[in-house]
Every structure is written in structure tokens, then in C-alpha cells.
Design a protein around this motif. Structure first.
Motif, mmCIF file in Angstrom:
data_model
loop_
_atom_site.group_PDB
_atom_site.id
_atom_site.type_symbol
_atom_site.label_atom_id
_atom_site.label_comp_id
_atom_site.label_asym_id
_atom_site.label_seq_id
_atom_site.Cartn_x
_atom_site.Cartn_y
_atom_site.Cartn_z
ATOM 1 N N ASN A 229 -12.501 -0.199 -1.481
ATOM 2 C CA ASN A 229 -13.429 -0.105 -0.347
ATOM 3 C C ASN A 229 -13.545 -1.437 0.393
ATOM 4 O O ASN A 229 -13.637 -1.462 1.631
ATOM 5 N N PHE A 230 -13.531 -2.534 -0.367
ATOM 6 C CA PHE A 230 -13.597 -3.864 0.247
ATOM 7 C C PHE A 230 -12.370 -4.099 1.127
ATOM 8 O O PHE A 230 -12.487 -4.557 2.274
ATOM 9 N N GLN B 217 -10.496 -1.838 2.382
ATOM 10 C CA GLN B 217 -10.547 -0.903 3.503
ATOM 11 C C GLN B 217 -11.395 -1.463 4.635
ATOM 12 O O GLN B 217 -11.026 -1.370 5.810
ATOM 13 N N ASP B 218 -12.545 -2.054 4.279
ATOM 14 C CA ASP B 218 -13.419 -2.641 5.298
ATOM 15 C C ASP B 218 -12.720 -3.785 6.039
ATOM 16 O O ASP B 218 -12.915 -3.982 7.243
ATOM 17 N N LYS B 219 -11.903 -4.547 5.287
ATOM 18 C CA LYS B 219 -11.246 -5.711 5.871
ATOM 19 C C LYS B 219 -9.985 -5.358 6.657
ATOM 20 O O LYS B 219 -9.704 -5.933 7.707
ATOM 21 N N LYS C 182 -9.917 2.588 10.518
ATOM 22 C CA LYS C 182 -10.424 3.961 10.458
ATOM 23 C C LYS C 182 -9.666 4.822 9.447
ATOM 24 O O LYS C 182 -9.831 6.039 9.416
ATOM 25 N N SER D 178 -9.360 6.661 6.495
ATOM 26 C CA SER D 178 -10.296 7.185 5.491
ATOM 27 C C SER D 178 -9.656 7.321 4.116
ATOM 28 O O SER D 178 -10.355 7.432 3.115
ATOM 29 N N SER E 136 -8.744 3.664 0.469
ATOM 30 C CA SER E 136 -9.137 3.409 -0.918
ATOM 31 C C SER E 136 -8.419 4.348 -1.874
ATOM 32 O O SER E 136 -7.961 3.932 -2.943
#
Length: 231
Positions: A83-84, A86-88, A92, A94, A97
């Protein structure tokens, strides 16, 4: 470390190629491809699992390893890392992760990762990891074409995991007899089957929390040898 470096680069290259063809694949095709991958992963797991000559040890390893993994919370840590990232980097995407965690587990659990890393560290023989690199690169194309860029980032845990085994190889080489490696491979085969079940969506199995099970056979045989020495 050459074999591990090549392996990580092969995953990145395969992922980039897979992302390149991703937009040209319709969703229905992607779903069917993922189902096919799930079935293939289960078969690979079965092939590894039947190597065991001590099924009680395999069962015990899964139980003890799962307890250790639950205490450590490996699955949550992998998800959080995914998730980290993915944020970085995921934007978009989905499936970032999911692609990261699934590919990381597939590439790290198998016997080739362990045996190849040991050969690389002890003998300087990278052939097994080179062969694994080809397989991982091809599968990365398929994974990334359906799960996206997260697959490329699985090269990070692969590099850390295999690199650590390579660096520690000389310290643990005497412990890894053919018998021990076979039982580790059998445990790894069960975990790979579980990954296949996850891919098919049959049931969500916390495979990450079962990872310590792969190393329980080493501990078991160390204890057996100690008991024999005491006698």
C-alpha cells in the motif's frame, strides 16, 4: 550476488513488457488468463509438495510456521508495504498492492529461490538463478499484463530474500542436506498451492504468515542431530 541481481532485473524487465501489452488486453481475457495462472500455480505447488518423505514434518512446519508468522504479522507488513508503494508509485492502479504481494510470494517461496541462492553463495554457480530469472521474467510479463506495475516492485523483496540467503550460504551450507532441502521444497509447494487458491479467489489464505514454515525443517533436523549427539 550476480544471480540475484539478474533475477531482480528479469522481473523488472518482464513487468515492463507486461505493462506495455496490458492496455491491449480486454478485461474478460485478463480474468481468464488469471484463472489459468492460478491453476498453473497450483500444479507447480503440487509438484513441489509431493517431494516430501515426512508428511508429519510438513504438517508440523505449516502449523508452527503459521503461528510464528501470525505473531510477527508478516502478511500485514507485506500489505502495508504494498500500500505504501502504491501511494508513492502506483497512482490509480487499484491492483498495485495485489500484484506486489502475489508476485513477491510466488518468486520467493519456491525451491529454486533457496537452492539457487545457496549455489550462488557457496559455489559461485549462478545457473539455477539464471534459469529462475527466465521463468520469473516470463511470468512477470503475464502477471503485470493483468495486475500492473506492482509486479515490478516484487523485485525488491526477491533481491533482499535471495541476497540474504546467498550471503549467509557459507554459514548454513552444512545444515542443508538433500533431505532438508526436499522437506523445505515440500512445505514451499504447499504455500505455492495456497497462492494459486488466492489467485482463483476460492479463499483468502494468509500465505505471508505461513512463510516461516519453509525454514522449520532446518530447525527440526538441527534438533534431531543434537539429540543424537547427546545420546
Amino acid at each position: 550476488m550476480l544471480g540475484t541481481i539478474v533475477n531482480a532485473l528479469a522481473i523488472i524487465l518482464g513487468s515492463l513488457l507486461g505493462i506495455g501489452v496490458k492496455k491491449g488486453i480486454k478485461d474478460d481475457y485478463k480474468n481468464t488468463i488469471m484463472d489459468g495462472i492460478g491453476l498453473a500455480v497450483i500444479i507447480i505447488g503440487i509438484m513441489g509438495g509431493i517431494k516430501s518423505e515426512n508428511i508429519i514434518l510438513v504438517i508440523g512446519s505449516i502449523v508452527v510456521g503459521s503461528i510464528i508468522g501470525e505473531v510477527i504479522g508478516i502478511e500485514n507488513k507485506l500489505d502495508n508495504l504494498g500500500n505504501f508503494l502504491q501511494d508513492k508509485f502506483g497512482g490509480k492502479d487499484s491492483n498495485f498492492s495485489k500484484g506486489f504481494v502475489t508476485a513477491s510470494l510466488v518468486y520467493c517461496v519456491g525451491a529454486m529461490a533457496i537452492v539457487g541462492s545457496l549455489e550462488s553463495g557457496i559455489q559461485g554457480n549462478h545457473q539455477t538463478l539464471f534459469a529462475k530469472s527466465i521463468l520469473d521474467g516470463i511470468s512477470a510479463i503475464i502477471f503485470a499484463s493483468t495486475l500492473g506495475i506492482g509486479v515490478a516492485f516484487s523485485s525488491i523483496p526477491v533481491f533482499i530474500y535471495q541476497g540474504s540467503i546467498t550471503l549467509l550460504a557459507n554459514f548454513i551450507k552444512d545444515l542443508l542436506t538433500v533431505q532438508v532441502v526436499n522437506e523445505m521444497s515440500a512445505v514451499g509447494g504447499l504455500l505455492i498451492m495456497a497462492i494459486g487458491i488466492n489467485i482463483l479467489g476460492i479463499k483468502k489464505i494468509k500465505v505471508g504468515n505461513m512463510l516461516p514454515a519453509v525454514f522449520i525443517p532446518i530447525i527440526y533436523y538441527i534438533l534431531v542431530n543434537l539429540v543424537n549427539l547427546i545420546r
